[in-house]
Structure formats: structure tokens, C-alpha cells
Design a protein around this motif. Structure first.
Motif, PDB file in Angstrom:
ATOM      1  N   GLN A 156       0.817  -1.207   0.000  1.00 11.86           N
ATOM      2  CA  GLN A 156       0.000   0.000   0.000  1.00 11.86           C
ATOM      3  C   GLN A 156       0.855   1.262   0.000  1.00 11.86           C
ATOM      4  OE1 GLN A 156      -3.293  -0.195  -0.345  1.00 11.86           O
ATOM      5  NE2 GLN A 156      -3.527   2.020  -0.433  1.00 11.86           N
ATOM      6  N   ASP A 157       2.024   1.195   0.644  1.00  9.00           N
ATOM      7  CA  ASP A 157       2.907   2.365   0.650  1.00  9.00           C
ATOM      8  C   ASP A 157       3.364   2.723  -0.760  1.00  9.00           C
ATOM      9  OD1 ASP A 157       2.739   2.619   3.375  1.00  9.00           O
ATOM     10  OD2 ASP A 157       4.543   1.443   3.782  1.00  9.00           O
ATOM     11  N   GLU A 160       0.430   4.329  -2.576  1.00 10.15           N
ATOM     12  CA  GLU A 160       0.239   5.712  -2.146  1.00 10.15           C
ATOM     13  C   GLU A 160       1.325   6.622  -2.725  1.00 10.15           C
ATOM     14  OE1 GLU A 160      -0.096   5.904   2.094  1.00 10.15           O
ATOM     15  OE2 GLU A 160      -1.588   4.302   2.151  1.00 10.15           O
ATOM     16  N   ASP A 182     -12.941   8.131  -5.618  1.00  8.23           N
ATOM     17  CA  ASP A 182     -12.964   7.610  -4.243  1.00  8.23           C
ATOM     18  C   ASP A 182     -14.292   7.979  -3.598  1.00  8.23           C
ATOM     19  OD1 ASP A 182     -10.385   6.692  -4.517  1.00  8.23           O
ATOM     20  OD2 ASP A 182      -9.462   8.286  -3.333  1.00  8.23           O
ATOM     21  N   VAL A 208      -8.496   2.192  -2.314  1.00  7.58           N
ATOM     22  CA  VAL A 208      -8.808   1.632  -0.998  1.00  7.58           C
ATOM     23  C   VAL A 208      -8.619   2.652   0.120  1.00  7.58           C
ATOM     24  CG1 VAL A 208      -8.126  -0.084   0.722  1.00  7.58           C
ATOM     25  CG2 VAL A 208      -8.335  -0.742  -1.685  1.00  7.58           C
ATOM     26  N   LYS A 209      -7.480   3.328   0.142  1.00  4.95           N
ATOM     27  CA  LYS A 209      -7.208   4.282   1.221  1.00  4.95           C
ATOM     28  C   LYS A 209      -8.236   5.407   1.240  1.00  4.95           C
ATOM     29  CE  LYS A 209      -3.805   7.534   3.067  1.00  4.95           C
ATOM     30  NZ  LYS A 209      -2.540   8.268   2.832  1.00  4.95           N
ATOM     31  N   LYS A 212     -11.674   4.189   2.500  1.00  7.62           N
ATOM     32  CA  LYS A 212     -11.666   3.941   3.949  1.00  7.62           C
ATOM     33  C   LYS A 212     -11.688   5.249   4.736  1.00  7.62           C
ATOM     34  CE  LYS A 212      -9.514  -0.638   4.083  1.00  7.62           C
ATOM     35  NZ  LYS A 212      -8.336  -1.441   4.525  1.00  7.62           N
ATOM     36  N   GLU A 213     -10.976   6.258   4.240  1.00  8.83           N
ATOM     37  CA  GLU A 213     -10.980   7.556   4.929  1.00  8.83           C
ATOM     38  C   GLU A 213     -12.364   8.190   4.898  1.00  8.83           C
ATOM     39  OE1 GLU A 213      -7.904   9.757   2.994  1.00  8.83           O
ATOM     40  OE2 GLU A 213      -6.288   8.872   4.195  1.00  8.83           O
TER      41      GLU A 213
END
Length: 402
Positions: A156-157, A160, A182, A208-209, A212-213
Motif C-alpha cells: 500500500q505504501d 500511495e 474515491d 482503498v485508502k 476507507k478515509e
């Protein structure tokens, strides 16, 4: 509110295909939400209706189409390298859901609206940077590195970091392709969760990130209506067109009133026709256009440059379509092409490429005219313009009744 589970995928990953199948089998959701809209769902099932050549020509979004097709080619090329068709994980989700009699929901925004907001939201510098990057990628430029798709989906890093790089490269483009989607996907998932106990979302790992946020803080979600509006930015294209038409008319007027003579005035008009026409025709041939298409571009460029509502590329594309005679099967040939040269041989791709590059040539011709016209004519612009303006003012004062 029901439970929402996300599976982040890469669109050309066998591991993603396997994870999608196993998650649906294990989780047994009430609904499977996939990152597709109606058009892409139909396309992935080979059920979509392809646009006609006339619809493409009337749409006029030639640069957008080229970027879309080129990006699809790049994704397919990566897929060929790793042995997985683009969108295979979405097709796996569809097949697995149907096998288990689980409803499918299309959670993504209409691709046409996304591309419209993506292209319309970017400034000219961002568009040029993107076009150069796409051309470089399609042509195979840059360093050849081993791409580990499976590692990308797990890290994931790294995802991102890639998204942040894209945001730096094209802030407005990233907003339309990633940030807005998103939010749109989150709206879709929350709506489904309000009616179902278990919702499984199959989305690209890069979303995904952000999803989720938004789920953690639903109050930060932008209104749904703001995500589906057509962009209403300032009409820069029209404004520039009107500006250059007015500038050309004013320049010719000043040359006429400067006293240099009718021959210089006619020569200035002649070079407007030649510079615009030669560059429009040259770029048409660069696109692989037929000589008749280049001749059309040459013949109309001087006039279309004086009308913000017309484009030389549109006329050149009509001629190209008449000569090349694109077929409905051309769209599949573009998707199946294994190299840029193969794409260029497909008639409908050639038509769109001709349209885009003829417009580029005509635009460059307009700029080149104003830069080089006085050196070509061999006259001092400061003297001509000053004399012309002075004589014009005297003429106006002479005809005014006061």
C-alpha cells in the motif's frame, strides 16, 4: 447499516483474480459492488454498442479519445507482459457472483463523465505533460524496468507513493481520476450498505485508502450531485479563438492603414493562408493521413483559424473517414493491437489521430504567423503598427460627426 468489505486489486494481476474469487466464495456477500460503469460492464462482457464514426466526429473530443485509447493500450501491454487480460479480476467477480447467485452492483461513475472532468479540469500545461508522457510510454520510451504487479497490489505504501507522484504530475487530473472517484465509489458502497447486510467492494488498490478515509468520516464526503455534474470551467478554447481572430483582424487593419501598400497587405493575408495550411497539412501527413486529408486541412485551416467554432481537424477527419472507411470492428482491433504501429493502421484510430494532429498543426500555424509575419514581410513592426494605429485614429476622427 450493513458491513462493507473491500478487496483492492490490480487490473492485470492473477493474484487479484484469485483473491476476488476466494473472497466471494468465503464471504458470501449479499451484493458484489464492482468498479465499473454500464459502458465498461457491457464492454467487458462484449455486449457494448460501439459508437459510429459520425458520433466520434460530432463529439470532437479527439485528444481525449487518443489519451483513452493509448492508456488502454498501455494497460493491455502490461497485461500481456504478465499474462493477464486487463479487467480480468472484474470479470472474475462477475462470473463468481453469478455462479453463487449474488447480485452485482455497478459502483463507478460513467467513464465518459470521468474523462470529461479529467480532460476539462486540466490546464494546458498539464495536458501537454500528459500527452508527452503517454506518447513516450506508447512509443516505448524511458528505462525498461521489471514491473512486479503482484508486489504492487500488496504494498500500500508503494501505491500511495505512486498516487502522490501522479498528483504532483497532474493535480487536477488526479482529482478527477482518483479523488472524485474515491468519493463516488464510497457513496455507492454506503448506499448499498443501507439496504444489505454484507457488501463486498471490488475496487482498484489505489482507491482503498481514500474510500476507507471517507467511510471513517462520512461527513467529509462531497455531495453526490457535485460528482456527476459536467465541468463548467471557463471556455478558454473559445476565448483564445476569439482573441486570435480579433488580433488577426486588427493586425491586417493596421497594416492596411500604415500606408505600406496593397501588395504588402495582400502578402500578409497570403502568408496567413500558407503558414496555417502548410502546418495543418504537415501534421496531417505526420499522423499518417491520406494526401487528400492533408489537402483538405491545407484548404480549410486559414478559415477555421478565423472561426472559433470550426476546426481544421474535423474537416480533415471527414475526408480521412471517406478514404479509409472505418468499420465497427475497428474498435476491437484497437483493443487487440500489440504495438502503436498496429494501432496506427486501424482506420478509426487513424481518423482520430488525423483530427487531433491537424488541429495541433493549425494552432501552431496561428502562433507562428504572429511570431514570424513581420520578419517574413521584411518590415519594422514598431513603425508599421504605430503608423497604422495613428492613421486609423485619424480616419475615425475624420468620419465622426463631432
Amino acid at each position: 447499516m450493513g458491513e462493507i468489505r473491500l478487496v483492492g486489486t490490480a487490473h492485470v494481476s492473477q493474484a487479484s483474480v484469485d483473491e476476488v474469487r476466494s473472497t466471494i466464495e468465503e464471504y458470501q456477500p449479499d451484493v458484489v459492488a464492482i468498479e465499473l460503469d454500464k459502458a465498461r460492464f457491457a464492454a467487458i462482457r462484449n455486449q457494448g454498442e460501439k459508437p459510429t464514426v459520425n458520433e466520434i466526429l460530432k463529439g470532437g473530443n479527439f485528444s481525449e479519445l487518443l489519451v483513452q485509447w493509448s492508456l488502454a493500450y498501455i494497460q493491455r501491454k502490461i497485461g500481456m507482459d504478465v499474462g493477464v487480460e486487463p479487467g480480468a479480476e472484474m470479470l472474475a467477480a462477475i462470473e463468481e457472483a453469478e455462479k453463487n447467485n449474488i447480485p452485482i452492483a455497478l459502483a463507478d461513475r460513467d467513464i465518459r463523465l470521468t474523462l470529461s472532468r479529467f480532460w476539462g479540469g486540466m490546464g494546458i500545461i498539464e495536458k501537454l505533460k500528459l500527452l508527452f508522457a503517454v506518447v513516450g510510454a506508447v512509443a516505448g520510451g524511458g528505462d525498461e524496468e521489471e514491473l512486479d504487479i503482484e508486489e504492487l497490489t500488496k504494498n500500500q505504501d508503494l501505491i500511495e507513493a505512486s498516487i502522490e507522484e501522479f498528483r504532483k504530475f497532474s493535480p487536477k487530473g488526479a482529482a478527477a481520476l482518483i479523488g472524485e472517484r474515491d468519493a463516488y465509489l464510497t457513496h455507492s458502497l454506503l448506499r448499498l450498505a443501507s439496504k444489505n447486510e454484507k457488501v463486498l467492494g471490488i475496487v482498484g488498490a489505489g482507491h482503498v485508502k481514500g474510500i476507507k478515509e471517507y467511510m471513517a468520516k462520512p461527513e467529509t464526503l462531497p455531495p453526490f450531485s457535485s460528482l456527476v455534474e459536467q465541468p463548467k470551467g471557463f471556455p478558454w478554447k473559445l476565448a483564445f479563438g476569439v482573441f486570435f481572430v480579433a488580433l488577426f483582424a486588427f493586425l491586417i487593419l493596421l497594416i492596411g492603414f500604415s500606408g505600406v501598400g496593397l501588395d504588402v497587405l495582400l502578402e500578409a493575408i497570403f502568408y496567413w493562408i500558407i503558414i496555417n495550411g502548410v502546418l495543418a497539412a504537415g501534421f496531417t501527413l505526420l499522423a499518417g493521413g491520406h494526401p487528400l486529408s492533408a489537402l483538405t486541412a491545407f484548404g480549410v485551416s486559414w478559415l477555421t483559424s478565423l472561426n472559433p467554432f470550426l476546426a481544421a481537424g474535423w474537416f480533415a477527419a471527414i475526408t480521412e473517414a471517406k478514404v479509409r472507411k472505418p468499420q465497427a470492428s475497428d474498435f476491437q482491433e484497437i483493443l487487440d493491437a500489440e504495438s502503436f504501429n498496429e494501432m496506427r493502421k486501424v482506420p478509426i484510430f487513424r481518423v482520430v489521430l488525423v483530427a487531433a494532429l491537424a488541429n495541433v498543426g493549425s494552432t501552431i500555424g496561428t502562433f507562428a504567423y504572429f511570431i514570424f509575419i513581420f520578419p517574413i514581410l521584411g518590415i519594422d513592426p514598431t513603425v508599421i503598427l504605430a503608423d497604422g494605429f495613428s492613421n486609423l485614429i485619424s480616419f475615425i476622427e475624420g468620419i465622426l460627426p463631432f
